[in-house]
Design a protein around this motif. Structure first.
Motif, short mmCIF file in Angstrom:
data_model
loop_
_atom_site.label_atom_id
_atom_site.label_comp_id
_atom_site.label_asym_id
_atom_site.label_seq_id
_atom_site.Cartn_x
_atom_site.Cartn_y
_atom_site.Cartn_z
N ALA A 349 3.84 0.50 44.42
CA ALA A 349 3.57 1.94 44.44
C ALA A 349 2.10 2.22 44.18
N ALA A 350 1.52 1.55 43.19
CA ALA A 350 0.11 1.76 42.89
C ALA A 350 -0.78 1.21 43.99
N THR A 351 -0.43 0.06 44.54
CA THR A 351 -1.24 -0.54 45.61
C THR A 351 -1.29 0.38 46.82
N GLY A 352 -0.15 0.92 47.21
CA GLY A 352 -0.13 1.86 48.33
C GLY A 352 -1.00 3.07 48.08
N ARG A 353 -0.88 3.62 46.88
CA ARG A 353 -1.68 4.79 46.54
C ARG A 353 -3.17 4.48 46.59
N LEU A 354 -3.58 3.34 46.06
CA LEU A 354 -4.99 3.00 46.02
C LEU A 354 -5.55 2.72 47.42
N ILE A 355 -4.78 2.03 48.25
CA ILE A 355 -5.22 1.79 49.62
C ILE A 355 -5.40 3.11 50.36
N ALA A 356 -4.46 4.02 50.19
CA ALA A 356 -4.57 5.33 50.86
C ALA A 356 -5.80 6.08 50.36
N ASP A 357 -6.06 6.03 49.07
CA ASP A 357 -7.26 6.69 48.52
C ASP A 357 -8.52 6.11 49.13
N LEU A 358 -8.59 4.79 49.20
CA LEU A 358 -9.79 4.13 49.72
C LEU A 358 -10.01 4.42 51.20
N VAL A 359 -8.94 4.31 51.98
CA VAL A 359 -9.07 4.51 53.43
C VAL A 359 -9.46 5.94 53.77
N THR A 360 -8.94 6.89 52.99
CA THR A 360 -9.21 8.31 53.29
C THR A 360 -10.43 8.84 52.56
N GLY A 361 -11.06 8.02 51.72
CA GLY A 361 -12.26 8.45 51.02
C GLY A 361 -12.02 9.18 49.74
N ALA A 362 -10.79 9.22 49.25
CA ALA A 362 -10.49 9.86 47.96
C ALA A 362 -10.92 8.93 46.82
N ALA A 363 -11.15 9.52 45.66
CA ALA A 363 -11.56 8.73 44.50
C ALA A 363 -10.35 8.02 43.91
N PRO A 364 -10.37 6.69 43.82
CA PRO A 364 -9.23 5.97 43.22
C PRO A 364 -9.04 6.36 41.76
N VAL A 365 -7.80 6.34 41.33
CA VAL A 365 -7.48 6.80 39.97
C VAL A 365 -7.71 5.72 38.93
N ILE A 366 -7.92 4.46 39.33
CA ILE A 366 -8.31 3.41 38.40
C ILE A 366 -9.47 2.63 39.01
N ASP A 367 -10.16 1.89 38.17
CA ASP A 367 -11.30 1.09 38.62
C ASP A 367 -10.81 -0.06 39.49
N LEU A 368 -11.32 -0.12 40.72
CA LEU A 368 -10.88 -1.15 41.64
C LEU A 368 -11.82 -2.35 41.72
N ALA A 369 -12.88 -2.34 40.92
CA ALA A 369 -13.82 -3.46 40.97
C ALA A 369 -13.16 -4.81 40.69
N PRO A 370 -12.22 -4.92 39.74
CA PRO A 370 -11.61 -6.23 39.49
C PRO A 370 -10.78 -6.76 40.65
N PHE A 371 -10.37 -5.87 41.57
CA PHE A 371 -9.51 -6.27 42.68
C PHE A 371 -10.28 -6.54 43.97
N ARG A 372 -11.60 -6.44 43.90
CA ARG A 372 -12.40 -6.51 45.12
C ARG A 372 -12.21 -7.84 45.85
N VAL A 373 -12.38 -7.80 47.14
CA VAL A 373 -12.20 -8.98 47.98
C VAL A 373 -13.31 -10.01 47.75
N ARG A 375 -14.93 -11.34 45.41
CA ARG A 375 -15.13 -11.97 44.10
C ARG A 375 -15.04 -13.49 44.29
N PRO A 376 -15.72 -14.25 43.46
CA PRO A 376 -15.82 -15.70 43.69
C PRO A 376 -14.47 -16.41 43.79
N ALA A 377 -13.50 -16.04 42.95
CA ALA A 377 -12.22 -16.75 42.95
C ALA A 377 -11.50 -16.62 44.29
N VAL A 378 -11.74 -15.55 45.01
CA VAL A 378 -11.05 -15.29 46.27
C VAL A 378 -11.80 -15.87 47.46
#
Length: 382
Positions: A349-373, A375-378
């Motif tokens: 539920a949260a992932t869907g909401r955050l993807i929709a916010d990002l794609v449409t340009g809305a401000a995400p409700v939590i910090d998405l920096a830790p999930f960024r593509v 990052r070295p581990a990924v």
């Protein structure tokens, strides 16, 4: 004239992304190489958990998802939503204090976690072993039926005008002269779009590689036992405190821990196992024995209950145990929503909401920096 977004993957993560995107006004096509909800989602237990996550980005994601799921359940109808809570127990003296310390860390960031006095634990679970040395009750833990949830989300996408295309493998992403995504390539041509969501679960690494933007997502196999109907014997999701360690382990070898929960239909689900064996389609008898033995250790009453079947599946594993959610800076128009491992149902539920916010340009409700593509581990292990 063509979809704004193509979501590749019709499991619960892809379905949640499509649902949130259509709610935000996007035209969406969902494609999957198989039937909807037939991969990792069909092999899930349906857990919506906060109890197994230490303070940090994944717990933030879980807390957001837990706030969103009840309203989604009301909207979608019968997805067997049960806000029944969880119970985490230690069964040795050595495990008791770490469990209580973990509880205190979670409470400091807003998790509703309650130590259960020794004399009261069997009021919550009468059939639980008498060897409990510490217990924590998590009222926020819940459960749903994952296939029902995913198919209900997709039905709502269709109702809003979205298109679902099962049995439609995507081979790669098409790009324009400007280097941006302009479509996805399928057997009968190209589906034009301005954005692609990689929601391929454990196959997300393969799809990303085919698109020229490799990411390190690996399959991690899990097995679940299903007993005969046993109504009211197990009242919560109950697991041994060693489950948390198994979740965050990097060990490729077999990891098992005791997780026991009932279902709305009556059977009891017994997990959990984690094993990195690639995409090997097998069910090993020694894994089933380990799961059964540990479950009986928690609930001795299960010793005489028939096991009706076992099922397994592959979970999308990221090397740092943090999901990948967001745009790929190497390919404009490419987005990823994967790497949730065994928590995808709860985090959908949260992932869907955050993807929709990002794609449409809305401000995400939590910090998405830790999930960024990027990052070295990924990227470095891809």
């Amino acid at each position: 004239m063509y979809p704004d977004v193509v979501v590749v993957g019709a499991g619960v993560i892809g379905a949640a992304c499509a649902h949130a995107l259509t709610a935000a006004g996007c035209a969406v096509t969902v494609v999957d190489r198989g039937a909807p909800a037939s991969g990792t989602t069909a092999a899930g237990e349906g857990n919506v958990l906060v109890s197994d996550k230490a303070p940090g980005p994944e717990l933030d994601l879980a807390m957001l998802s837990r706030r969103l799921w009840p309203a989604l359940a009301d909207e979608l109808g019968d997805i067997e939503w049960e806000a029944k809570g969880g119970l985490v127990v230690a069964t040795t003296e050595a495990a008791a204090q770490p469990l209580l310390d973990f509880m205190r860390d979670q409470r400091a960031v807003g998790v509703d976690a309650r130590e259960v006095p020794a004399g009261l634990v069997h009021e919550l679970e009468p059939h639980l072993t008498r060897a409990v040395t510490a217990a924590v009750h998590y009222p926020q833990d819940a459960q749903l039926q994952p296939v029902l949830a995913a198919t209900a989300l997709l039905a709502e996408v269709t109702r809003r005008g979205g298109v679902i295309r099962p049995h439609t493998p995507v081979s790669t992403v098409d790009t324009g002269r400007d280097g941006r995504v302009r479509g996805v390539r399928v057997a009968d041509g190209v589906i034009p779009c301005g954005a692609v969501i990689n929601a391929c679960g454990p196959w997300a690494g393969d799809f990303a590689r085919a698109a020229g933007v490799p990411i390190a997502i690996l399959p991690r196999r899990g097995i679940v036992l299903v007993t005969a109907a046993l109504p009211l014997v197990v009242r919560h999701k109950v697991y041994d405190a060693d489950y948390v360690g198994a979740v965050v382990s990097d060990d490729a070898a077999l990891q098992t821990s005791s997780v026991v929960e009932s279902t709305a239909a009556g059977p009891v689900l017994i997990g959990s196992s984690r094993q990195r064996v690639g995409f090997a389609e097998r069910v090993d008898a020694h894994v089933l024995r380990a799961l059964a033995r540990k479950a009986v250790g928690l609930f001795p009453v299960l010793a005489t209950v028939p096991v009706m079947r076992a099922y397994g599946g592959f979970r999308p594993y990221a090397p740092d145990h943090v999901p990948v959610i967001g745009p790929d800076p190497r390919l404009p128009g490419m987005w990823h929503a994967t790497g949730h491992e065994g928590a995808g149902i709860g985090l959908a539920a949260a992932t869907g909401r955050l993807i929709a916010d990002l794609v449409t340009g809305a401000a995400p409700v939590i910090d998405l920096a830790p999930f960024r593509v990027d990052r070295p581990a990924v990227l470095e292990a891809a």
